[in-house]
Scaffold this motif. Structure first.
Motif, short mmCIF file in Angstrom:
data_model
loop_
_atom_site.label_atom_id
_atom_site.label_comp_id
_atom_site.label_asym_id
_atom_site.label_seq_id
_atom_site.Cartn_x
_atom_site.Cartn_y
_atom_site.Cartn_z
N HIS A 100 0.90 -1.14 0.01
CA HIS A 100 0.08 -0.03 -0.08
C HIS A 100 0.87 1.29 -0.08
O HIS A 100 1.82 1.27 0.68
CB HIS A 100 -1.04 -0.04 1.34
N GLY A 101 0.25 2.06 -0.96
CA GLY A 101 1.14 3.33 -0.77
C GLY A 101 2.37 3.60 -1.82
O GLY A 101 3.12 4.41 -1.89
N THR A 102 2.59 2.24 -2.62
CA THR A 102 3.88 2.41 -3.31
C THR A 102 3.70 3.34 -4.58
O THR A 102 4.82 4.05 -4.64
CB THR A 102 3.98 1.01 -4.02
N ARG A 103 2.80 3.48 -5.29
CA ARG A 103 2.57 4.34 -6.24
C ARG A 103 2.56 5.76 -5.70
O ARG A 103 3.44 6.57 -6.39
CB ARG A 103 1.15 4.28 -6.87
N SER A 211 11.25 0.33 3.94
CA SER A 211 10.00 1.00 3.10
C SER A 211 10.17 2.24 2.34
O SER A 211 11.33 2.66 2.56
CB SER A 211 8.89 1.61 4.10
N LEU A 212 9.54 2.39 1.29
CA LEU A 212 9.73 3.46 0.44
C LEU A 212 9.56 4.83 1.01
O LEU A 212 10.28 5.93 0.70
CB LEU A 212 8.63 3.49 -0.83
N GLU A 213 8.74 4.84 2.02
CA GLU A 213 8.60 6.18 2.86
C GLU A 213 10.13 6.36 3.76
O GLU A 213 10.52 7.58 3.53
CB GLU A 213 7.50 5.95 3.90
N LEU A 215 12.70 5.37 2.65
CA LEU A 215 13.81 5.85 1.54
C LEU A 215 13.70 7.03 1.23
O LEU A 215 14.82 7.98 1.02
CB LEU A 215 13.36 4.80 0.04
N GLU A 216 12.38 7.76 1.32
CA GLU A 216 12.33 9.17 0.99
C GLU A 216 13.14 10.08 1.88
O GLU A 216 13.66 10.90 1.52
CB GLU A 216 10.73 9.25 1.10
N ILE A 217 12.65 9.56 2.96
CA ILE A 217 13.89 10.26 4.14
C ILE A 217 15.18 10.24 4.10
O ILE A 217 16.11 11.08 4.21
CB ILE A 217 13.19 9.70 5.58
N TRP A 218 15.62 9.00 3.54
CA TRP A 218 17.22 8.36 3.43
C TRP A 218 17.68 9.62 2.41
O TRP A 218 18.75 10.02 2.44
CB TRP A 218 17.23 7.17 3.03
N LEU A 219 16.86 9.50 1.34
CA LEU A 219 17.32 10.19 -0.06
C LEU A 219 17.51 11.86 0.46
O LEU A 219 18.49 12.56 0.11
CB LEU A 219 16.28 10.31 -1.02
N LYS A 220 16.78 12.16 1.48
CA LYS A 220 16.64 13.69 1.58
C LYS A 220 17.91 14.01 2.56
O LYS A 220 18.35 15.27 2.68
CB LYS A 220 15.39 14.21 2.16
#
Length: 221
Positions: A100-103, A211-213, A215-220
């Motif tokens: 859930h939430g991948t897209r 999680s992808l969420e 990952l979003e934090i890691w990228l920032k």
């Protein structure tokens, strides 16, 4: 190092997950592992597979080792069944479970980065991504079944970089197996982060997210 411009994703156990009921259909139902048991087998297999690959001793692939452990725990010894389970798992059409939430996460990441796929697959991963409604998130998809090289071979990473007109130092790779994904990317100069849902590398000190969420934090960061 410069801020990443391109984020490359693995597919299996990163964006999409196995349809375990379909894959395990040839196995008597009483021997089907729970999700916790499956992830425990995954952690065990990754430890063994990474060790063998780094020592240059791999005679069989990841899933052959995985199902060897599964059948051993079920007190079964059947190489024909083991081969069938491996074949089912290597069929990209059986990787159609999406978190859930991948897209939504991919859409957010794509606002700041070009995003692309590098997958060890059977030449049909674009079709599978399309069936899961996320193929259009990516600017390119590099499939080993088409390119002719599998990770960790540098040629598949190089092919993907060419499709994006990207340099390794401006690219990040996200995948779930240390010896295949993380080292494969690092060895050609890309940054890398492990997508470690099963927790196989939780205590190893490698860059990792679950999680992808995250990952979003890691990228920032």
């Amino acid at each position: 190092m410069p801020k990443p411009r391109v984020v490359f994703f693995d597919v299996g156990n990163t964006l999409l997950f196995p349809n375990r009921a379909r894959i395990l259909a040839p196995l008597p139902e009483q021997h089907h592992p729970t999700l916790d048991q499956w992830q425990n087998l995954e952690r065990r297999t990754k430890r063994e597979f990474d060790k063998l690959l780094l020592e240059g001793q791999v005679d069989h692939g990841f899933w052959w080792i995985f199902y060897g452990y599964l059948l051993e725990e079920a007190s079964m010894s059947d190489d024909n069944l083991r081969s069938t389970l491996v074949k089912n798992t290597q069929n990209s059409g059986n990787w159609d479970q999406i978190r859930h939430g991948t897209r939504e996460s991919l859409d957010r990441i794509s606002r700041d980065y070009c995003i692309s796929v590098i997958s060890n697959s059977d030449g049909r991963i674009v079709e599978v991504l399309g069936g899961c409604k996320i193929a259009d998130c990516f600017q390119s998809v590099t499939d080993s079944g088409i390119v002719g090289y599998e990770k960790p071979h540098p040629a598949i990473f190089e092919a993907a970089l060419r499709t994006m007109q990207a340099h390794p130092e401006e690219s990040v790779y996200v995948g779930d197996v240390y010896s295949v994904d993380y080292l494969g990317a690092r060895n050609i100069g890309m940054r890398a982060v492990l997508f470690d849902v099963a927790g196989a590398y939780r205590d190893h000190g490698f860059p990792r997210v679950e999680s992808l969420e995250a990952l979003e934090i890691w990228l920032k960061g």
